[in-house]
Scaffold this motif. Structure first.
Motif, PDB file in Angstrom:
ATOM      1  N   THR A 374      29.635 -13.442 -27.382  1.00 49.30           N
ATOM      2  CA  THR A 374      29.004 -14.350 -28.331  1.00 49.30           C
ATOM      3  C   THR A 374      27.542 -13.927 -28.476  1.00 49.30           C
ATOM      4  O   THR A 374      26.789 -13.921 -27.493  1.00 49.30           O
ATOM      5  CB  THR A 374      29.079 -15.805 -27.842  1.00 49.30           C
ATOM      6  N   LEU A 375      27.157 -13.545 -29.689  1.00 45.63           N
ATOM      7  CA  LEU A 375      25.832 -13.026 -29.939  1.00 45.63           C
ATOM      8  C   LEU A 375      24.901 -14.118 -30.441  1.00 45.63           C
ATOM      9  O   LEU A 375      25.312 -14.985 -31.216  1.00 45.63           O
ATOM     10  CB  LEU A 375      25.885 -11.886 -30.970  1.00 45.63           C
ATOM     11  N   ASN A 376      23.641 -14.053 -29.974  1.00 52.61           N
ATOM     12  CA  ASN A 376      22.652 -14.998 -30.489  1.00 52.61           C
ATOM     13  C   ASN A 376      22.061 -14.472 -31.796  1.00 52.61           C
ATOM     14  O   ASN A 376      22.451 -13.415 -32.300  1.00 52.61           O
ATOM     15  CB  ASN A 376      21.561 -15.268 -29.452  1.00 52.61           C
ATOM     16  N   ARG A 377      21.080 -15.197 -32.337  1.00 47.88           N
ATOM     17  CA  ARG A 377      20.541 -14.864 -33.656  1.00 47.88           C
ATOM     18  C   ARG A 377      19.917 -13.479 -33.680  1.00 47.88           C
ATOM     19  O   ARG A 377      20.196 -12.672 -34.570  1.00 47.88           O
ATOM     20  CB  ARG A 377      19.499 -15.917 -34.062  1.00 47.88           C
ATOM     21  N   GLU A 379      20.344 -10.981 -31.613  1.00 46.09           N
ATOM     22  CA  GLU A 379      21.334  -9.938 -31.382  1.00 46.09           C
ATOM     23  C   GLU A 379      22.136  -9.650 -32.646  1.00 46.09           C
ATOM     24  O   GLU A 379      22.465  -8.490 -32.933  1.00 46.09           O
ATOM     25  CB  GLU A 379      22.270 -10.352 -30.248  1.00 46.09           C
ATOM     26  N   GLU A 380      22.446 -10.712 -33.402  1.00 41.83           N
ATOM     27  CA  GLU A 380      23.135 -10.512 -34.677  1.00 41.83           C
ATOM     28  C   GLU A 380      22.253  -9.720 -35.647  1.00 41.83           C
ATOM     29  O   GLU A 380      22.730  -8.797 -36.327  1.00 41.83           O
ATOM     30  CB  GLU A 380      23.504 -11.863 -35.289  1.00 41.83           C
ATOM     31  N   ASP A 381      20.963 -10.068 -35.704  1.00 44.74           N
ATOM     32  CA  ASP A 381      20.038  -9.337 -36.587  1.00 44.74           C
ATOM     33  C   ASP A 381      19.908  -7.889 -36.139  1.00 44.74           C
ATOM     34  O   ASP A 381      19.880  -6.966 -36.966  1.00 44.74           O
ATOM     35  CB  ASP A 381      18.665 -10.009 -36.583  1.00 44.74           C
ATOM     36  N   LYS A 383      22.095  -6.081 -34.503  1.00 47.29           N
ATOM     37  CA  LYS A 383      23.325  -5.358 -34.835  1.00 47.29           C
ATOM     38  C   LYS A 383      23.370  -5.013 -36.326  1.00 47.29           C
ATOM     39  O   LYS A 383      23.762  -3.904 -36.707  1.00 47.29           O
ATOM     40  CB  LYS A 383      24.532  -6.206 -34.442  1.00 47.29           C
ATOM     41  N   LYS A 384      22.929  -5.956 -37.173  1.00 41.11           N
ATOM     42  CA  LYS A 384      22.928  -5.718 -38.617  1.00 41.11           C
ATOM     43  C   LYS A 384      21.929  -4.623 -38.990  1.00 41.11           C
ATOM     44  O   LYS A 384      22.242  -3.712 -39.771  1.00 41.11           O
ATOM     45  CB  LYS A 384      22.583  -7.016 -39.346  1.00 41.11           C
ATOM     46  N   ASP A 512      15.453 -15.838 -27.623  1.00 41.39           N
ATOM     47  CA  ASP A 512      16.470 -14.950 -28.173  1.00 41.39           C
ATOM     48  C   ASP A 512      16.179 -13.479 -27.881  1.00 41.39           C
ATOM     49  O   ASP A 512      17.078 -12.652 -27.832  1.00 41.39           O
ATOM     50  CB  ASP A 512      16.565 -15.136 -29.706  1.00 41.39           C
TER      51      ASP A 512
END
Length: 528
Positions: A374-377, A379-381, A383-384, A512
């Motif tokens: 489960t990725l936090n904000r 980590e999602e950014d 990865k993107k 984060d």
């Protein structure tokens, strides 16, 4: 009471060891002063005799008079001036049949005209003559044959051939030219073995083979049809300091050979001594500093990734790429038979980079499958942004790598298909691999932060890039590896600019982003 950090302890121990090393070197190069408690010896050179070199060759180290071949005799007009003479040397019969060859060099007073047979006998019995034996032959395996793989692919195979005799192209000898008054009792053992006593408490000139001038690549291949070979006689005067460095280095080279170092590795260490003493001293200091920074970088890198629980702000593709590229570089260095001075750090780096991959890939070792994360904000950014930067890079990187590999296959000769594969991969790593560092720069730019980077590790590695620039000119290495040292400087400067552009505010911690490396004030608070 605040305890010193691990880095401080290591640095203090390092400085202490370095100080002790230089003190030992200073003591080593001081001539043994003659005192009343020992037997004082004076140099035979104080007589200012006219000296000459007499050169003989044979196929044995201890030949009979009938087995030696007289080459020539060369006067030494000035002991303190080096000079070179080219010789045409007739080869012994056994040497031409893949045998050995030795040079027998005599340093004596200028002799009257003598026949070749008498000269050998007279020089052996002359009490004012000194002698040194120089091995002139080495066995080398034939060079790898290269092929155009597309045209001659069916001929590509490993040819197993026995080693062939090669004769060294240079015959280097040296003499201690300082007319020192020395103590026989306090003379070091490595010098004492070259001492020859003479009457009236004199010692004959200390004369020896200068093995630091030998190179295993500077040789001439011999076969049964070879009658003569050109050999360069090189005479070098030595100070007492130079003599101690030479004798101590010769002992070190013997030890290295016993530990399995190859001639190529020893040649590269010898090349460091082809300079003046001051530059050599600077090289030693720089080498030790490089080792210290390497150790601290490895230590901080492992500490950072062991405690890292989030990939926020870090490019996972860069981690995977570094593991792949380090492994390819290591295979390439083995393929090119690079120096152990280059290979050993590369092995350590490869192990650490592969370990990082297992840190970022969530593997359930019990069930042998990937864990669901489960990725936090942030980590999602991250990865993107990582995927976005790689999309742009793929438009440039892949065509360049494929094009370079195809060009090499068509136009350049190769040892084998394996060699071509490794060279193609490593050329992509060296020439275009720095592009894989750009995703991390892109993530820093989009996040407007560098707080997630291991800056201690980065700074140690950055300092080492500048040290590598120096060693790129001193230690022989593949050209591609040398260019990669300068490539890292550019990336380092960009990271430094981002550090200045996005300063780290330690008073505000973004949950984060994850953990920051503790500041010295934070460490002090925790200790108190």
């Amino acid at each position: 009471m605040k305890l010193p950090s691990f880095t401080t302890i290591v640095s203090v121990l390092f400085i202490s060891y370095l100080g002790n090393l230089f003190y030992s070197i200073w003591v080593m190069v001081q001539p043994p002063i003659c005192t009343s408690e020992g037997l004082c010896l004076k140099s035979y050179l104080l007589r200012k005799p006219n000296l000459e070199l007499n050169i003989f060759v044979s196929s044995h180290s201890n030949p009979r008079g009938s087995e030696v071949i007289f080459v020539n005799n060369f006067p030494i007009p000035n002991y303190n001036v080096s000079y070179e003479r080219m010789m045409s040397v007739q080869l012994p019969k056994i040497t031409k049949q893949n045998g050995t060859m030795f040079a027998h060099v005599f340093l004596s007073k200028t002799q009257e005209k003598l026949s070749s047979s008498d000269r050998w006998t007279i020089l052996l019995s002359d009490p004012e003559t000194v002698y040194t034996l120089v091995p002139m032959s080495i066995y080398k395996e034939p060079e790898y044959k290269v092929f155009q793989l597309l045209q001659d692919g069916e001929n590509v195979k490993k040819n197993v051939e026995k080693p062939i005799t090669h004769v060294k192209a240079v015959l280097p000898v040296s003499m201690l030219t300082e007319p020192l008054h020395i103590s026989q009792i306090h003379l070091p053992s490595d010098i004492f073995q070259y001492l020859r006593f003479y009457k009236n408490k004199e010692y004959l000139p200390i004369f020896l083979h200068n093995s630091l001038q030998d190179r295993s690549y500077n040789v001439t291949k011999i076969d049964k049809n070879t009658l003569h070979v050109p050999i360069l006689l090189r005479y070098e005067p030595l100070s007492y300091t130079g003599l101690r460095i030479l004798t101590q280095t010769q002992l070190a080279m013997i030890t290295m050979q016993q530990f399995g170092f190859k001639n190529k590795d020893i040649d590269e260490i010898k090349a460091i001594f082809d300079t003046n003493h001051y530059l050599l001293l600077i090289s030693i200091i720089v080498a030790f500093v490089h080792i210290l920074f390497d150790f601290l970088a490895f230590k901080n890198d492992i500490s950072f990734w062991r405690s890292r629980k989030s990939m926020a702000g870090l490019s996972s593709r860069l981690v995977i790429w570094r593991a792949f590229s380090q492994s390819v570089i290591l295979l390439y260095l083995f393929e090119e038979k690079a120096s152990m001075l280059i290979i050993v750090p590369s092995v350590i780096s490869s192990i650490i980079e592969i370990w990082k991959v297992f840190k970022i890939i969530p593997i359930d070792w019990k069930n042998l499958k990937l864990k669901k994360l489960t990725l936090n904000r942030v980590e999602e950014d991250t990865k993107k942004f990582d995927a976005e930067s790689m999309k742009y890079l793929s438009y440039v990187l892949y065509p360049l790598c494929v094009g370079a590999a195809v060009y090499s296959l068509i136009y350049e000769p190769q040892k084998s298909w394996y060699s071509w594969s490794i060279k193609s991969l490593v050329n992509g790593v060296y020439a275009f691999g720095f592009l894989f560092m750009l995703p991390q720069l892109f993530i820093n730019y989009r996040l407007k932060s560098v707080a997630h980077l291991p800056w201690k590790t980065f700074m140690y590695k950055a300092f080492n890039t500048f040290i590598d620039d120096l060693f790129a000119f001193i230690i022989p290495m593949p050209t591609a590896h040398r260019l990669a040292c300068f490539r890292d400087d550019i990336v380092f400067l960009i990271y430094i600019y981002q550090r200045w552009l996005y300063p780290v505010d330690r008073s505000r911690l973004d949950e984060d982003i994850g953990e920051l490396e503790p500041s010295s004030q934070e460490v002090k608070t925790k200790t108190d």
